[in-house]
Design a protein around this motif. Structure first.
Motif, PDB file in Angstrom:
ATOM      1  N   LYS A 116      31.163  28.161  38.841  1.00  0.00           N
ATOM      2  CA  LYS A 116      31.345  29.607  38.633  1.00  0.00           C
ATOM      3  C   LYS A 116      30.672  30.400  39.750  1.00  0.00           C
ATOM      4  O   LYS A 116      31.216  31.398  40.244  1.00  0.00           O
ATOM      5  N   ASN A 117      29.485  29.993  40.150  1.00  0.00           N
ATOM      6  CA  ASN A 117      28.807  30.663  41.257  1.00  0.00           C
ATOM      7  C   ASN A 117      29.562  30.444  42.560  1.00  0.00           C
ATOM      8  O   ASN A 117      29.757  31.372  43.350  1.00  0.00           O
ATOM      9  N   GLN A 119      32.695  29.872  43.022  1.00  0.00           N
ATOM     10  CA  GLN A 119      33.931  30.666  43.036  1.00  0.00           C
ATOM     11  C   GLN A 119      33.625  32.134  43.347  1.00  0.00           C
ATOM     12  O   GLN A 119      34.272  32.767  44.170  1.00  0.00           O
ATOM     13  N   ARG A 120      32.612  32.658  42.672  1.00  0.00           N
ATOM     14  CA  ARG A 120      32.203  34.045  42.865  1.00  0.00           C
ATOM     15  C   ARG A 120      31.819  34.307  44.324  1.00  0.00           C
ATOM     16  O   ARG A 120      32.257  35.278  44.936  1.00  0.00           O
ATOM     17  N   TRP A 121      31.015  33.431  44.911  1.00  0.00           N
ATOM     18  CA  TRP A 121      30.557  33.629  46.296  1.00  0.00           C
ATOM     19  C   TRP A 121      31.706  33.496  47.281  1.00  0.00           C
ATOM     20  O   TRP A 121      31.774  34.246  48.262  1.00  0.00           O
ATOM     21  N   GLU A 123      34.836  34.094  46.735  1.00  0.00           N
ATOM     22  CA  GLU A 123      35.758  35.228  46.609  1.00  0.00           C
ATOM     23  C   GLU A 123      35.278  36.426  47.434  1.00  0.00           C
ATOM     24  O   GLU A 123      36.080  37.204  47.926  1.00  0.00           O
ATOM     25  N   SER A 124      33.959  36.565  47.587  1.00  0.00           N
ATOM     26  CA  SER A 124      33.435  37.704  48.327  1.00  0.00           C
ATOM     27  C   SER A 124      32.086  37.393  48.982  1.00  0.00           C
ATOM     28  O   SER A 124      31.048  37.856  48.523  1.00  0.00           O
TER      29      SER A 124
END
Ligand SMILES: [Fe+2]
Length: 198
Positions: A116-117, A119-121, A123-124
């Motif tokens: 999850k981290n 993916q988040r990082w 993405e941006s």
């Protein structure tokens, strides 16, 4: 830390049996606590679910888990210390701190490797960085939160590249070489999924 249950700590004890070699009861309990906390606050249910690699983008073990990495590094570190202390009794290794440091050195991976981290990082990256915090720095945060001594937090924070910015303790010097040996030896033996089959 009231969110951590006995069952969660017992699972860590099962995954990292070398923890029993720590003589100091309080230190042993805090090693169990920091890993239980790291898993509790991540998407993982166990240490073994974390990708078995040195970094999120480096090749994993062909067989074996992140728990096997921690155990391997701990076994190497203990062997290195015991062998050298036999020849050089004046080598002032603090065995309990060595074992605790080795078991905790990658505790921040539950954060850095969390899908999850990641993916988040990804993405941006310009928002909070990619990753926002590498596992050594996050590991220091977790160690200090549960009240582990600074000697162990130092092993989490400076076992890897961050250690080039400071002078490592004796115990962390052993852990650093045990960690790098683990990956380099298994790579040379074809036990990393790096596409090198012979
Ligand atoms: Fe490691």
């Amino acid at each position: 830390m009231e969110t951590i249950t006995t069952a969660q700590k017992e699972m860590v004890r099962t995954e990292l049996p070398e923890v029993s070699q720590i003589q100091d009861v309080e230190l042993r309990e805090k090693v169990l606590e920091v890993w239980a906390l790291a898993i509790h606050e991540s998407s993982f249910n166990s240490i073994s679910e974390i990708k078995a690699s040195g970094n999120p983008d480096t090749p994993p073990l062909t067989t074996g888990t992140q728990a096997d990495h921690l155990r391997g590094v701990t076994k190497l570190a203990i062997a290195m210390a015991d062998q050298l202390c036999e020849l050089f009794p004046d080598l002032p290794v603090k065995r309990d701190l060595l074992i605790a440091g080795a078991l905790c050195h990658d505790v921040g991976k539950a954060w850095e490797f969390d899908p999850k981290n990641q993916q988040r990082w990804k993405e941006s990256p310009k928002s909070a960085g990619l990753p926002s915090i590498r596992h050594p720095a996050y590991g220091v945060y977790l160690c200090l939160r549960v009240g582990l001594p600074e000697e162990v937090a130092h092993c989490a924070g400076a076992h890897s590249g961050e250690g080039q910015l400071l002078r490592r303790s004796l115990e962390n010097t052993i852990i650093h070489y045990a960690d790098y040996s683990f990956w380099h030896v298994l790579k040379a033996g074809g036990l990393l999924a790096d596409g090198q089959t012979h």
